[in-house]
Design a protein around this motif. Sequence first.
Motif, PDB file in Angstrom:
ATOM      1  N   ALA A 189       0.839  -1.205   0.000  1.00 20.30           N
ATOM      2  CA  ALA A 189       0.000   0.000   0.000  1.00 20.30           C
ATOM      3  C   ALA A 189       0.868   1.247   0.000  1.00 20.30           C
ATOM      4  O   ALA A 189       0.580   2.236  -0.701  1.00 20.30           O
ATOM      5  CB  ALA A 189      -0.930  -0.010   1.198  1.00 20.30           C
ATOM      6  N   ALA A 213       2.285   1.620  -3.386  1.00 26.53           N
ATOM      7  CA  ALA A 213       1.250   2.137  -4.307  1.00 26.53           C
ATOM      8  C   ALA A 213       0.990   3.611  -4.041  1.00 26.53           C
ATOM      9  O   ALA A 213       0.783   4.410  -4.984  1.00 26.53           O
ATOM     10  CB  ALA A 213      -0.027   1.324  -4.124  1.00 26.53           C
ATOM     11  N   SER A 214       1.010   4.040  -2.743  1.00 25.73           N
ATOM     12  CA  SER A 214       0.805   5.443  -2.399  1.00 25.73           C
ATOM     13  C   SER A 214       1.931   6.306  -2.953  1.00 25.73           C
ATOM     14  O   SER A 214       1.716   7.400  -3.483  1.00 25.73           O
ATOM     15  CB  SER A 214       0.694   5.605  -0.893  1.00 25.73           C
ATOM     16  N   ARG A 265      -4.243   8.930  -5.425  1.00 26.63           N
ATOM     17  CA  ARG A 265      -3.380   9.097  -4.257  1.00 26.63           C
ATOM     18  C   ARG A 265      -4.204   9.053  -2.974  1.00 26.63           C
ATOM     19  O   ARG A 265      -3.791   8.435  -1.955  1.00 26.63           O
ATOM     20  CB  ARG A 265      -2.624  10.411  -4.347  1.00 26.63           C
ATOM     21  N   CYS A 316      -4.994   5.522  -2.288  1.00 24.61           N
ATOM     22  CA  CYS A 316      -3.811   4.789  -1.763  1.00 24.61           C
ATOM     23  C   CYS A 316      -3.532   5.159  -0.316  1.00 24.61           C
ATOM     24  O   CYS A 316      -3.145   4.306   0.499  1.00 24.61           O
ATOM     25  CB  CYS A 316      -2.595   5.101  -2.627  1.00 24.61           C
TER      26      CYS A 316
END
Length: 407
Positions: free
Chosen positions: A71, A74-75, A150, A153
């Motif tokens: 995570a 991904a962020s 964003r 995420c």
Amino acid sequence: MKARQNAGLDSPEAVRGEQERKREEHAETMAQAHTANSELNNLEAAQSAYDKDEQQASAAYARTVHQLTEARQASEQAAEGLGAAEGYLKGLLLRVHADGHCPRCDLALPQREEGHCAVCDQIVATTAKTDWPGLLSEAREGVEAAKRARAKCRLAVEEAEKRSHAAWAALEEAKKHAATHREKTAPVRALVRALEKRAEALSGELIQLAKRLEELAVIVRLEKDLLECHRAMKAAERERDAARAERQERRTDITAQWARHVLARLKAILPDTREISIDPHDYSIMVDGKAFDEISVAGGPKTALNVAVLLSLQDLARTRPGILIPSMMIIDAPLTGFSSEGLDHDTSRRMMDQILGAAESTSADGLTSQVITAVNYRLPSQRSSDLQEIALSTTNRFIEHAPARSS
């Protein structure tokens, strides 16, 4: 038994008692070990469950950590995408100034003629017509989409962090339960091992006691044999005592009979003799209450007593066939110590009559003995043909000259 006592060995009863005590202690220890082992099995089963929960919690925590990492990655990628979208939008704005503001000071730009730069008012080279509004619209949509991605995420990161914290708390709780139960299980496991070790030691002691009992069984058998031997010995002692008593009685009877024969022979030689006794143990002779050594110093009475004893032994053998006395006597110089005159002469004559009478075949029982004797003077006239005299001289010490005996 004496060796066992000297070695300080216990009796079979004491060893059996110790074996029984050890057997009871072993049984009690085995029962305790069985109970403790059952409790340990239950505790270990529960411990396995706690350990499994801890493993599952650890795996779940690892998964949440992995998800949180993904995570966050991904962020970061969404942030990078947003930055790229915003940069692209800003670049377009710098080129077209579509917002009517200076790209440096962000102040509103004045109105310019068509074909002139909105910033420097110079003529812009003619280029292919570009759909700047469309590009700006797409860039703004891209920026908005990147912002939403964003935000999504970030929300995913927050959710992942919550799950990770929850998984960590669950893992710590599982570890705490497992450790607490492990501390509870350890003493029981130690008790089981101690009881098993004690039971094993008792088994070894029981084996040794069984071997000792096998060895002591030999002593027990020997003790039984010893009792039988004692009984046999007592019986043999009774038989021996009876035999001794019988022998003593027989010896006393025989010596009394022998004493009577000695008294008869000695009275024939020494008429004044009144009493003869013979000790049945050492065969010592008492004559009229005096011992043999006290009769006289030498010769005379002692010689008469010796001759009487020899002749009485022959008499005793005739009346007691079981008494083995040779039927031959050799008496050397029986008249030594006797005078040829007076009382000594009469005594020596009576003694010779006794000696010669023992060799005659005219005895009442028909038995006779062979007697060889030597004297220093001629014998009285021969009383029967059973007597033979061989004369010796001082010049011829041998008897080859003796006349042949008629058949």
